[in-house]
Design a protein around this motif. Sequence first.
Motif: not given
Length: 159
Positions: A29-46
Amino acid sequence: MSTTRPGTVTDGPPPRTRTPRRPPVARGQGAVVCAVSLGGGAGAVARYGAGLLWPAPAGAFPWTTFLINVVGCALIGVLLTVISELAAPHRLLRPFLGTGVLGGFTTFSTYAVDIQRLSAHGHLATALAYLAGTLAAALAAVWAAATATRAALLRRSAR
């Protein structure tokens, strides 16, 4: 020599029982966790940027948070409709965009805090309007966006 019971003598320590190894819960699940983390960071910054650009005065209707949540819900409706219609979407598309970017962008925790602050400072009517208005607008936005996206996809496939 060791004694295990009175009158019994054995050589060496008692045998160890081996417990079966269980696979880690997150294995693969490492790739999924990374995808969610990166996306979450981008969304939170927006979301944070929108809050800086359009801050809500104390005691006023929190329009920025309201619009962030409604727009985010509409985008979730579009995204999930498009993904459900794709033959084989990439396995990280929904975790990155849906859970990550849009999950980080929408802010229902701030919505709850805004309601609490408004009511604690005597703006009960505004708090109740915000409470009901956000819920109704967010649900309507998901439904309308999903319906419009499905109709657009059907028109496109009919060509």
